[in-house]
Design a protein around this motif. Structure first.
Motif, PDB file in Angstrom:
ATOM      1  N   GLY A  58      36.549  45.947  40.671  1.00 38.78           N
ATOM      2  CA  GLY A  58      37.084  45.554  39.263  1.00 38.78           C
ATOM      3  C   GLY A  58      38.480  46.431  38.896  1.00 38.78           C
ATOM      4  O   GLY A  58      38.862  46.111  37.800  1.00 38.78           O
ATOM      5  N   GLU A  59      38.946  46.931  40.060  1.00 45.49           N
ATOM      6  CA  GLU A  59      40.252  47.687  39.729  1.00 45.49           C
ATOM      7  C   GLU A  59      41.452  46.761  39.390  1.00 45.49           C
ATOM      8  O   GLU A  59      42.304  47.261  38.662  1.00 45.49           O
ATOM      9  CB  GLU A  59      40.696  48.540  40.748  1.00 45.49           C
ATOM     10  N   LEU A  60      41.519  45.791  39.900  1.00 50.63           N
ATOM     11  CA  LEU A  60      42.700  44.718  39.809  1.00 50.63           C
ATOM     12  C   LEU A  60      42.620  44.442  38.313  1.00 50.63           C
ATOM     13  O   LEU A  60      43.690  44.449  37.583  1.00 50.63           O
ATOM     14  CB  LEU A  60      42.851  43.628  40.629  1.00 50.63           C
ATOM     15  N   SER A  61      41.758  43.914  37.678  1.00 49.05           N
ATOM     16  CA  SER A  61      41.606  43.423  36.454  1.00 49.05           C
ATOM     17  C   SER A  61      41.625  44.766  35.412  1.00 49.05           C
ATOM     18  O   SER A  61      42.393  44.485  34.264  1.00 49.05           O
ATOM     19  CB  SER A  61      40.327  42.775  36.075  1.00 49.05           C
ATOM     20  N   PHE A  62      41.243  45.855  35.648  1.00 44.53           N
ATOM     21  CA  PHE A  62      41.118  47.162  34.879  1.00 44.53           C
ATOM     22  C   PHE A  62      42.622  47.551  34.695  1.00 44.53           C
ATOM     23  O   PHE A  62      43.155  47.768  33.785  1.00 44.53           O
ATOM     24  CB  PHE A  62      40.394  48.352  35.791  1.00 44.53           C
ATOM     25  N   PHE A  63      43.480  47.520  35.876  1.00 42.09           N
ATOM     26  CA  PHE A  63      45.083  47.959  35.926  1.00 42.09           C
ATOM     27  C   PHE A  63      45.857  47.060  35.323  1.00 42.09           C
ATOM     28  O   PHE A  63      46.994  47.332  35.017  1.00 42.09           O
ATOM     29  CB  PHE A  63      45.271  48.582  37.100  1.00 42.09           C
ATOM     30  N   SER A  64      45.553  45.647  35.578  1.00 38.64           N
ATOM     31  CA  SER A  64      46.485  44.365  35.143  1.00 38.64           C
ATOM     32  C   SER A  64      46.308  43.980  33.748  1.00 38.64           C
ATOM     33  O   SER A  64      47.120  43.320  33.388  1.00 38.64           O
ATOM     34  CB  SER A  64      46.507  43.457  36.296  1.00 38.64           C
TER      35      SER A  64
END
Length: 157
Positions: free
Chosen positions: A81-87
């Motif tokens: 879930g890191e891509l959605s979290f940071f973007s």
């Protein structure tokens, strides 16, 4: 708050000192997802990063007929879930526990507090996650090149 011992179980925290693990544990929650439970739906906001400690999570995309198609499986020792979290984008897939899954969870509020209270540790966490993203990108690039070379009959030159 999660016990420091749980953060120690996650391999990507192995470069963190005891003190750093104690500090970051203050911002993490420990959650258990039974087999079949949805961690997030396609289109949900990216409000959490899941550090999968134990278990396996399947990522599914909807096909044109509304069926869920598995596109990846995330094993223990991996963030999710890191891509959605940071973007600040929505999740592009649905995440489902393929078997009972234990995860350390960092929410946006916790991350913002970490950045304010210990910026150096926040940067170290971000660097760790960036390495994971870079490895995933490298793997995807290799798959793309292998596919293109197969279709085109190999590299020319």
């Amino acid at each position: 708050m999660v016990k420091e011992e749980l953060a120690k179980e996650f391999p990507l925290f192995s470069s963190f000192s005891e003190k750093e693990i104690e500090e970051i544990a203050k911002y993490l929650n420990y959650e258990v997802f039974p087999e079949g439970e949805v961690l997030f739906e396609e289109g949900d906001p990216g409000d959490w990063i899941f550090f999968i400690v134990k278990g396996k999570v399947g990522l599914f995309r909807s096909d044109p007929f509304g069926n869920d198609v598995k596109v990846a499986a995330i094993d223990a020792g991996t963030p999710l879930g890191e891509l959605s979290f940071f973007s600040d984008h929505y999740h592009s897939s649905k995440a489902v526990a393929l078997k009972e899954t234990h995860a350390l969870v960092l929410d946006k509020e916790g991350y913002e507090k970490l950045k304010q209270e210990d910026p150096a540790l926040a940067v170290k966490l971000l660097e760790m996650i960036t390495r994971v993203i870079a490895e995933r990108l490298k793997e995807m690039n290799k798959k793309f090149v292998d596919t293109v070379c197969f279709i085109w009959g190999g590299p020319k030159g």
